[in-house]
Design a protein around this motif. Structure first.
Motif, PDB file in Angstrom:
ATOM      1  N   LEU A  89       1.439  -9.823 -37.757  1.00  0.00           N
ATOM      2  CA  LEU A  89       0.351  -9.654 -38.710  1.00  0.00           C
ATOM      3  C   LEU A  89       0.210  -8.180 -39.083  1.00  0.00           C
ATOM      4  O   LEU A  89       0.198  -7.312 -38.206  1.00  0.00           O
TER       5      LEU A  89
ATOM      6  N   LEU B  76      -5.582 -12.481 -41.282  1.00  0.00           N
ATOM      7  CA  LEU B  76      -4.374 -12.698 -42.065  1.00  0.00           C
ATOM      8  C   LEU B  76      -4.659 -12.301 -43.492  1.00  0.00           C
ATOM      9  O   LEU B  76      -5.696 -12.662 -44.047  1.00  0.00           O
TER      10      LEU B  76
ATOM     11  N   GLU C 284       0.194 -13.317 -46.357  1.00  0.00           N
ATOM     12  CA  GLU C 284       0.711 -13.794 -45.074  1.00  0.00           C
ATOM     13  C   GLU C 284       0.383 -15.272 -44.884  1.00  0.00           C
ATOM     14  O   GLU C 284       1.227 -16.056 -44.465  1.00  0.00           O
TER      15      GLU C 284
END
Length: 88
Positions: free
Chosen positions: A35, A76, A80
């Motif tokens: 991430l 996120l 993503e």
């Protein structure tokens, strides 16, 4: 005799495995997602299942890092979530 899943130990040294913070499995880096906001690392399959569950539950606007103990409490980013979920 060799089976498809067998990998000699010298291959592992060239291709280090990374631990998923959700399932604790170890996978090649190509099967992992990091991430951007918090740098937590998960296998792409775990992250996909997590994102799909939250979208199903109606939480698609803010999807937090799946690690409840994430020191940066990352989220996120939209690209993503779409990439993992299969939205492009």
């Amino acid at each position: 005799m060799t089976t498809a899943w067998y990998r000699p130990t010298w291959d592992l040294a060239l291709d280090p495995l990374v631990s998923c913070k959700l399932c604790l499995g170890e996978y090649p880096v190509e099967q992992m997602t990091t991430l951007a906001q918090c740098r937590c690392v998960f296998c792409t399959l775990c992250l996909k299942q997590y994102v799909e569950l939250l979208i199903k539950e109606g939480f698609e606007t803010t999807i937090s890092c799946p690690d409840a103990a994430c020191p940066k409490q990352g989220r996120l980013q939209e690209h993503e979530a779409h990439r993992v979920h299969g939205g492009g």
